[in-house]
Motif scaffolding. Structure first.
Motif, PDB file in Angstrom:
ATOM      1  N   ASP A 169       0.832  -1.197   0.000  1.00 44.06           N
ATOM      2  CA  ASP A 169       0.000   0.000   0.000  1.00 44.06           C
ATOM      3  C   ASP A 169       0.871   1.254   0.000  1.00 44.06           C
ATOM      4  N   ASP A 170       0.240   2.405   0.183  1.00 42.56           N
ATOM      5  CA  ASP A 170       0.966   3.675   0.122  1.00 42.56           C
ATOM      6  C   ASP A 170       1.973   3.828   1.256  1.00 42.56           C
ATOM      7  N   ASP A 171       1.814   3.044   2.320  1.00 41.21           N
ATOM      8  CA  ASP A 171       2.747   3.083   3.444  1.00 41.21           C
ATOM      9  C   ASP A 171       3.778   1.964   3.375  1.00 41.21           C
ATOM     10  N   SER A 172       3.844   1.306   2.208  1.00 40.79           N
ATOM     11  CA  SER A 172       4.815   0.220   1.960  1.00 40.79           C
ATOM     12  C   SER A 172       4.522  -1.045   2.749  1.00 40.79           C
ATOM     13  N   ASN A 173       3.302  -1.184   3.276  1.00 41.28           N
ATOM     14  CA  ASN A 173       2.906  -2.408   3.954  1.00 41.28           C
ATOM     15  C   ASN A 173       2.287  -3.381   2.949  1.00 41.28           C
ATOM     16  N   LEU A 174       2.424  -4.674   3.200  1.00 40.48           N
ATOM     17  CA  LEU A 174       1.803  -5.680   2.351  1.00 40.48           C
ATOM     18  C   LEU A 174       0.299  -5.448   2.297  1.00 40.48           C
ATOM     19  N   ASP A 175      -0.246  -5.407   1.093  1.00 38.11           N
ATOM     20  CA  ASP A 175      -1.661  -5.121   0.867  1.00 38.11           C
ATOM     21  C   ASP A 175      -2.370  -6.432   0.520  1.00 38.11           C
ATOM     22  N   ASP A 176      -3.214  -6.900   1.433  1.00 39.31           N
ATOM     23  CA  ASP A 176      -3.880  -8.190   1.236  1.00 39.31           C
ATOM     24  C   ASP A 176      -4.763  -8.194  -0.006  1.00 39.31           C
ATOM     25  N   ALA A 177      -5.441  -7.089  -0.274  1.00 35.18           N
ATOM     26  CA  ALA A 177      -6.333  -7.031  -1.437  1.00 35.18           C
ATOM     27  C   ALA A 177      -5.544  -7.146  -2.739  1.00 35.18           C
ATOM     28  N   LYS A 178      -4.411  -6.478  -2.816  1.00 36.60           N
ATOM     29  CA  LYS A 178      -3.574  -6.567  -4.013  1.00 36.60           C
ATOM     30  C   LYS A 178      -3.044  -7.983  -4.197  1.00 36.60           C
ATOM     31  N   LEU A 179      -2.612  -8.589  -3.103  1.00 36.48           N
ATOM     32  CA  LEU A 179      -2.085  -9.955  -3.198  1.00 36.48           C
ATOM     33  C   LEU A 179      -3.172 -10.920  -3.653  1.00 36.48           C
ATOM     34  N   ASP A 180      -4.380 -10.793  -3.096  1.00 38.46           N
ATOM     35  CA  ASP A 180      -5.472 -11.682  -3.497  1.00 38.46           C
ATOM     36  C   ASP A 180      -5.823 -11.490  -4.968  1.00 38.46           C
ATOM     37  N   LYS A 181      -5.785 -10.254  -5.453  1.00 41.73           N
ATOM     38  CA  LYS A 181      -6.060 -10.021  -6.876  1.00 41.73           C
ATOM     39  C   LYS A 181      -5.015 -10.706  -7.747  1.00 41.73           C
ATOM     40  N   LEU A 182      -3.745 -10.602  -7.349  1.00 38.24           N
ATOM     41  CA  LEU A 182      -2.687 -11.270  -8.099  1.00 38.24           C
ATOM     42  C   LEU A 182      -2.940 -12.762  -8.168  1.00 38.24           C
ATOM     43  N   VAL A 183      -3.301 -13.358  -7.046  1.00 36.48           N
ATOM     44  CA  VAL A 183      -3.573 -14.791  -7.007  1.00 36.48           C
ATOM     45  C   VAL A 183      -4.786 -15.131  -7.874  1.00 36.48           C
ATOM     46  N   ASP A 184      -5.813 -14.295  -7.829  1.00 32.42           N
ATOM     47  CA  ASP A 184      -6.983 -14.515  -8.685  1.00 32.42           C
ATOM     48  C   ASP A 184      -6.582 -14.517 -10.161  1.00 32.42           C
ATOM     49  N   ASP A 185      -5.722 -13.565 -10.529  1.00 33.14           N
ATOM     50  CA  ASP A 185      -5.287 -13.473 -11.923  1.00 33.14           C
ATOM     51  C   ASP A 185      -4.484 -14.708 -12.331  1.00 33.14           C
ATOM     52  N   ILE A 186      -3.603 -15.160 -11.441  1.00 37.71           N
ATOM     53  CA  ILE A 186      -2.809 -16.358 -11.746  1.00 37.71           C
ATOM     54  C   ILE A 186      -3.706 -17.587 -11.823  1.00 37.71           C
ATOM     55  N   ALA A 187      -4.692 -17.658 -10.935  1.00 35.37           N
ATOM     56  CA  ALA A 187      -5.621 -18.790 -10.958  1.00 35.37           C
ATOM     57  C   ALA A 187      -6.368 -18.862 -12.287  1.00 35.37           C
ATOM     58  N   ALA A 188      -6.663 -17.705 -12.870  1.00 39.40           N
ATOM     59  CA  ALA A 188      -7.351 -17.681 -14.161  1.00 39.40           C
ATOM     60  C   ALA A 188      -6.487 -18.331 -15.239  1.00 39.40           C
ATOM     61  N   LEU A 189      -5.176 -18.117 -15.182  1.00 38.66           N
ATOM     62  CA  LEU A 189      -4.277 -18.774 -16.136  1.00 38.66           C
ATOM     63  C   LEU A 189      -4.229 -20.277 -15.881  1.00 38.66           C
ATOM     64  N   ARG A 190      -4.123 -20.659 -14.631  1.00 42.41           N
ATOM     65  CA  ARG A 190      -4.031 -22.079 -14.293  1.00 42.41           C
ATOM     66  C   ARG A 190      -5.303 -22.828 -14.673  1.00 42.41           C
ATOM     67  N   GLU A 191      -6.434 -22.160 -14.595  1.00 45.12           N
ATOM     68  CA  GLU A 191      -7.688 -22.793 -14.987  1.00 45.12           C
ATOM     69  C   GLU A 191      -7.721 -23.087 -16.477  1.00 45.12           C
ATOM     70  N   ARG A 192      -6.866 -22.403 -17.227  1.00 45.87           N
ATOM     71  CA  ARG A 192      -6.724 -22.668 -18.654  1.00 45.87           C
ATOM     72  C   ARG A 192      -5.686 -23.758 -18.927  1.00 45.87           C
ATOM     73  N   GLY A 193      -5.149 -24.350 -17.882  1.00 41.07           N
ATOM     74  CA  GLY A 193      -4.188 -25.428 -18.044  1.00 41.07           C
ATOM     75  C   GLY A 193      -2.752 -24.973 -18.168  1.00 41.07           C
ATOM     76  N   LYS A 194      -2.473 -23.715 -17.843  1.00 39.17           N
ATOM     77  CA  LYS A 194      -1.122 -23.189 -17.972  1.00 39.17           C
ATOM     78  C   LYS A 194      -0.323 -23.408 -16.685  1.00 39.17           C
ATOM     79  N   GLU A 195       0.983 -23.607 -16.848  1.00 38.67           N
ATOM     80  CA  GLU A 195       1.895 -23.678 -15.709  1.00 38.67           C
ATOM     81  C   GLU A 195       2.407 -22.273 -15.430  1.00 38.67           C
ATOM     82  N   VAL A 196       2.390 -21.873 -14.146  1.00 37.11           N
ATOM     83  CA  VAL A 196       2.774 -20.506 -13.793  1.00 37.11           C
ATOM     84  C   VAL A 196       3.818 -20.525 -12.686  1.00 37.11           C
ATOM     85  N   LEU A 197       4.917 -19.815 -12.921  1.00 31.07           N
ATOM     86  CA  LEU A 197       5.915 -19.564 -11.885  1.00 31.07           C
ATOM     87  C   LEU A 197       5.816 -18.094 -11.516  1.00 31.07           C
ATOM     88  N   LEU A 198       5.726 -17.804 -10.227  1.00 29.72           N
ATOM     89  CA  LEU A 198       5.583 -16.440  -9.745  1.00 29.72           C
ATOM     90  C   LEU A 198       6.885 -15.949  -9.141  1.00 29.72           C
TER      91      LEU A 198
END
Length: 280
Positions: free
Chosen positions: A35-64
């Motif tokens: 976030d703006d205070d340089s703390n880990l932002d749970d909402a941003k992290l969950d969105k990233l995971v949601d986006d990666i999950a969308a790729l994996r649901e298509r059968g893709k292998e993902v390294l983060l």
């Protein structure tokens, strides 16, 4: 910019290659996870995971490849983000890395997906035996359906802890494990003709191919602004393109950003694969 690649058969083909990629490296920068205070932002992290999950649901292998450990450490210890020394950053990373992985474990758990932590240094990439072991480990994790989460081993790193190290780490891994696509997610929408946070007239460059030298000059001219750590992102994307795979720099907060990539839509800035017989 006079000749930024925007449309045409080469860009269209590259986007189709990106959409068809079976193995993808996704790199998330610090600003995409804090976030703006340089703390880990749970909402941003969950969105990233949601986006990666969308790729994996298509059968893709993902390294983060994930930054954010220092930010997580700042949030846990309530330490002033304006730290001055490498030693403080290294110590914060050791505190925050566990928190970061805990959150990834929780978030990927929503999709019944396991994650694995890999902390690397330049020595792991340069030593042939160590790199072979790393490749074998990643291949095994992919076979098991596990998402590898990679970060610089800041606890023992020195100069590598500075901004941009994970950009080059992600591109080195993308080349080393023969991925089909590198997507670098950042707090800006791609490569621009100026700093979009300060310059309302800055225009996004849709694609980079034969105009790479011009883009490189542009990045050098604007590097003092350090928007999104763009210099190393461009270098990393070019490295992957020269290996024959497309690379994309895109905004982490864009809705369904990875799903849009998988649909072949024009997202962010795409780097066109360089023909091995071309001197470009």
């Amino acid at each position: 910019m006079s000749n930024a690649v925007d449309t045409g058969p080469d860009a269209t083909t590259a986007r189709r290659l990106a959409a068809d990629a079976e193995r993808v490296v996704v790199k998330a920068g610090t600003n995409s996870l804090t976030d703006d205070d340089s703390n880990l932002d749970d909402a941003k992290l969950d969105k990233l995971v949601d986006d990666i999950a969308a790729l994996r649901e298509r059968g893709k292998e993902v390294l983060l490849v994930s930054s954010g450990a220092v930010g997580a450490g700042i949030g846990m210890l309530d330490i002033d983000e304006d730290r001055e020394t490498v030693e403080e950053s290294q110590a914060l990373s050791t505190v925050g890395q566990g928190r970061l992985m805990h959150r990834y474990t929780e978030s990927f758990g929503r999709y019944d997906t396991q994650v694995a932590q890999l902390l690397l240094t330049q020595h792991d990439l340069e030593d042939p035996e160590r790199y072979t072991n790393l490749q074998n480990t990643i291949e095994t994790l992919f076979e098991w359906g596990v998402v590898p989460v990679v970060n610089e081993n800041d606890a023992v790193a020195t100069e590598e802890i500075r901004i941009g190290d994970n950009d080059m780490l992600s591109s080195s891994l993308a080349v080393g494990i023969d991925v089909d696509l590198l997507v670098t997610l950042t707090d800006v929408g791609g490569v621009y003709t100026g700093n979009p946070k300060r310059d309302d007239g800055a225009r996004r460059v849709a694609a980079v191919g034969e105009n790479y030298d011009e883009i490189q000059d542009l990045v050098e001219d604007t590097s003092t602004d350090a928007f999104g750590g763009i210099r190393t992102k461009v270098q990393g994307a070019r490295q992957v393109a020269e290996h024959g795979s497309p690379a994309i720099i895109a905004a982490s907060d864009a809705p369904d950003v990875l799903e849009r990539v998988a649909r072949g839509e024009p997202v962010g800035t795409i780097f066109l694969p360089v023909d091995g017989d071309d001197d470009a």
